[in-house]
Design an enzyme around this catalytic site. Structure first.
Site, PDB file in Angstrom:
ATOM      1  CB  SER A  86      38.357  26.546 -12.587  1.00  0.00           C
ATOM      2  OG  SER A  86      39.088  25.634 -13.318  1.00  0.00           O
ATOM      3  CE  LYS A 152      40.257  27.541 -16.883  1.00  0.00           C
ATOM      4  NZ  LYS A 152      39.914  27.733 -15.149  1.00  0.00           N
TER       5      LYS A 152
END
EC number: 3.4.21.89
Length: 376
Positions: A86, A152
Site C-alpha cells: 500500500s 500510512k
C-alpha cells in the site's frame, strides 16, 4: 677421639632430622605427600570458590533484560516490517524500518496508553497507528499480542476540508491513468490547494518491486511542506465504491477535530481513510524514521528474469523463466501465469517454512541502496 661437625653440616642435620625423629620411617607416597613430609610443609587447603549463580537467578536476570527490551520497543523505538504494497514505492514489500514511538506521545510500556502528548502529526508524515475497527477483517484485532497496526501517510489534518476529484491523465510511460486528485482547504481558508502532482520517469524505482500490479502503474511526485515523495497511480479505481459511505469527498469532506486522514502512496492498492474513515489522534503511535534493512523476496515476481524489463514491458511481454529453471526458482503458488497465488492466503506455517527453505532463500535480493534511507 671425638670428631667435630663442620659448620656447613648444620643444614644436613636439618635435612635429615625428620628421618631421625621418625626412626627412619619413610613417608607414604601419596600425591605431593612426599614433599610435604620431607619439607615439613602443611598440605594446601582447598580455596573457597565463590558460589555459582543458580538457575533461578539467571532466569530472573534474563527476564529483566527481555522486559526492558520490549518496554523500549513498546514506548521508544519500534521495529516494523512491511508485508503489503500500500505504500509502494516509498515503502516496498520487504522493507524493515524503525519507528520513533516518542515523536508524538509518551505511552505506557506494553499498554500503548498515552501518558502525555509531545507533538502532533504534520502534513505528509508517515505514521503507524491503531486502525479503526471498520478497517479490520473479522479475524483481525486492535488489541493483544497479535494486534494489527497500519502504516500510512497523513494527507489531511483536523479541520481540513478534503476534496477528491477523479480524472483521466495521459502519461508518457503508462498511457491513460485514472488519477485521484487530492485537494485540501485548511480550517478558515477560502481556497482549495493541491499537492501539485507531476509525472516522473519510472527509472529504476519500480525495478525491484515484489508486487506485480505496482510495476505497471505510473509514477508521480507530490509536494508536501518541505519535501516531495513518490506516489503510484494506475487505471484502476477500486476506491470509488467506498467514496460516499461516510463522507462526500466529491464536494468536500471536513475532518473532525482530533482526527486525521491517511492514505497509502500506492493509491490504487491502499485500504485507507477513503474506505474506512479517519484516524483518532490517540490512536497514532509513532512516526516512521529510517529503513534499516530491505529484502526483495520476489514472491510475486519470481518467474520474471529482470525487474527492470518487467517494469518497462509489462508482465505479458517481459521474459520469464521456463521449464526446470522455473520449477527450481518458484513454488507453484508463486507463478503468476498459473493463477495459483490466491492459495497462499491459506498457507500453513509449515508450508511457509518449506517454501522459504526450498525457494525464497535462494532467490532473495538485498536492496542495499535502501538501507539507511531517511523516511519523509
Amino acid at each position: 677421639m671425638v670428631s667435630s661437625i663442620p659448620e656447613n653440616s648444620t643444614s644436613l642435620l636439618r635435612f635429615f632430622s625428620p628421618f631421625l625423629d621418625r626412626k627412619f620411617q619413610f613417608p607414604s607416597f601419596e600425591p605431593m605427600g612426599i614433599f610435604s613430609t620431607i619439607f615439613g610443609s602443611k598440605p594446601k587447603q582447598d580455596s573457597k570458590e565463590p558460589p555459582k549463580e543458580g538457575a533461578a537467578a539467571s532466569g530472573i536476570s534474563f527476564g529483566i533484560i527481555v522486559v526492558l527490551v520490549f518496554a523500549f520497543k513498546s514506548s521508544i523505538l519500534d521495529a516494523n516490517n512491511i508485508p503489503s504494497g500500500s505504500m509502494i514505492p516509498t515503502l516496498k514489500i520487504g522493507d524493515f524500518l524503525f519507528v520513533n514511538k516518542m515523536r508524538y506521545s509518551f505511552r505506557m510500556p506494553f499498554a500503548e496508553k498515552e501518558l502525555f502528548r509531545i507533538d502532533d502529526p504534520k502534513r505528509g508524515d508517515i505514521v503507524t497507528f491503531i486502525p479503526p475497527a471498520t478497517a479490520l477483517a473479522q479475524e483481525e484485532s486492535r488489541t493483544g499480542i497479535f494486534a494489527k497496526r497500519f502504516v500510512k501517510r497523513v494527507v489531511g489534518l483536523p479541520g481540513d476540508t478534503i476534496r477528491i476529484t477523479r480524472k483521466y491523465i495521459d502519461t508518457k510511460d503508462r498511457g491513460r491513468v485514472h488519477f485521484a486528485l487530492i485537494e485540501y482547504k485548511e480550517k478558515g481558508a477560502e481556497e482549495f490547494l493541491s499537492y501539485q502532482p507531476k509525472e516522473v520517469p519510472i527509472g529504476k524505482e519500480l525495478s525491484d518491486l515484489d508486487n506485480l500490479e505496482a510495476t505497471q502503474r505510473a509514477l508521480f511526485k507530490e509536494v508536501k511542506p518541505g519535501f516531495e515523495h513518490f506516489i503510484l497511480e494506475g487505471f484502476e479505481d477500486d476506491r470509488r465504491a467506498h467514496i460516499f459511505e461516510y463522507c462526500d469527498f466529491l464536494h468536500g469532506c471536513q475532518i473532525p477535530e482530533g482526527q486525521y486522514m491517511v492514505m497509502g502512496d500506492n493509491r490504487d492498492d491502499s485500504h485507507d481513510s477513503r474506505a474506512w474513515g479517519f484516524v483518532k489522534r490517540e490512536d497514532i503511535l509513532g512516526k516512521a524514521l529510517i529503513i534499516y534493512f530491505s529484502i526483495d523476496w520476489k514472491d510475486s515476481t519470481c518467474e520474471y528474469k529482470d525487474g527492470q524489463a518487467l517494469a518497462e514491458k509489462g508482465p505479458e511481454i517481459a521474459e520469464r523463466f521456463e521449464g526446470d529453471a522455473l520449477d527450481n526458482r518458484c513454488h507453484y503458488t508463486e507463478i503468476f501465469s498459473s493463477h495459483n497465488s490466491r492459495y497462499r492466503d491459506d498457507e500453513s506455517r509449515f508450508g511457509w517454512i518449506e517454501r522459504t527453505v526450498r525457494y525464497r532463500l535462494w532467490r532473495l535480493n538485498v536492496r542495499w541502496d535502501r538501507i539507511g534511507r531517511i523516511l519523509e
